[in-house]
Design an enzyme around this catalytic site. Sequence first.
Site, PDB file in Angstrom:
ATOM      1  N   ASP A 178     -15.969-100.777-103.163  1.00  0.00           N
ATOM      2  CA  ASP A 178     -15.870-102.015-102.388  1.00  0.00           C
ATOM      3  C   ASP A 178     -17.136-102.852-102.468  1.00  0.00           C
ATOM      4  O   ASP A 178     -18.245-102.331-102.559  1.00  0.00           O
ATOM      5  CB  ASP A 178     -15.577-101.681-100.914  1.00  0.00           C
ATOM      6  CG  ASP A 178     -14.192-101.087-100.746  1.00  0.00           C
ATOM      7  OD1 ASP A 178     -13.251-101.694-101.281  1.00  0.00           O
ATOM      8  OD2 ASP A 178     -14.056-100.025-100.130  1.00  0.00           O
ATOM      9  N   GLU A 225      -1.900-103.825 -95.996  1.00  0.00           N
ATOM     10  CA  GLU A 225      -2.772-102.716 -96.383  1.00  0.00           C
ATOM     11  C   GLU A 225      -3.762-102.511 -95.243  1.00  0.00           C
ATOM     12  O   GLU A 225      -4.529-103.413 -94.906  1.00  0.00           O
ATOM     13  CB  GLU A 225      -3.529-103.035 -97.682  1.00  0.00           C
ATOM     14  CG  GLU A 225      -2.670-102.947 -98.918  1.00  0.00           C
ATOM     15  CD  GLU A 225      -3.439-103.238-100.205  1.00  0.00           C
ATOM     16  OE1 GLU A 225      -4.671-103.429-100.139  1.00  0.00           O
ATOM     17  OE2 GLU A 225      -2.813-103.300-101.267  1.00  0.00           O
TER      18      GLU A 225
END
Length: 279
Positions: A61, A50
């Site tokens: 995040d 990824e």
Amino acid sequence: MTTRIDRRFAALKAEGRPGLVTYFMGGDPDYETSLSIMKALPKAGADVIELGMPFSDPMADGPAIQAAGLRALKGGQTLAKTLAMAADFRKHDEDTPIVMMGYYNPIYVYGVERFLTDAKASGVDGLIVVDLPPEMDEELCVPALKAGLNFIRLATPTTDEKRMPAVLSNTSGFVYYVSMTGITGSALPDTTKVGAAVDRIKAHTDLPVCVGFGVKTSEQARAIGASADGVVVGTAIVNAVANVLTADGRKTADPAEAVATLVGGLAQGVRQARLAAAQ
């Protein structure tokens, strides 16, 4: 049409083990270092990569990935450079699947059609765009599928039976089960609950189910891999990079080596996972 992601998960199934899906931030702390990290991942045992697209407002995040994104942006990373990194990686590796992961805003600014053309030409196989719900599939998901890219969706503990079909409707490649509510890098999930959640998702789809958020050690990778088709690791990798950087971004050791050491241990864990399940 099968993609590298489809082929990789078919091979893992034949091998009888889950895959190791590794996230890193493109351009952290600079382009060359980041590319060397990307090249080190498959050699260390990563099955799928990824590639993080840095963005200035990464709301899903945690602090570690936010900091990595800011370091990358400060180092001059752009979406065009992240695509170039995928293309540079492809010169040496034709097989490892690349999934670009991030937020819709940079793609929208770049231009959807242009982005999909360039992503495909760069050797990208799939996309995870965390802030595009199924209701916005016409924006990017459907065009991405038409362009031959997998569009990978997130499912969470709060995705109920009513919502699940919508989440899975245009999903391809694999389903990414976020094993806890909250931001990335939080505490490790309860592995018994993970098994039940994977079964619940599998009742709706034949796609592989990969589980992430919070996996840091070989033992945790082994425990999660006992019930999942893939184990996703991100924050631990980003931290391995940060740990060899000073406050002003100077390297105290080789980030690619630090990442390879961590990923090697995690890869060992996923390779023992089915043994754990069988015992």
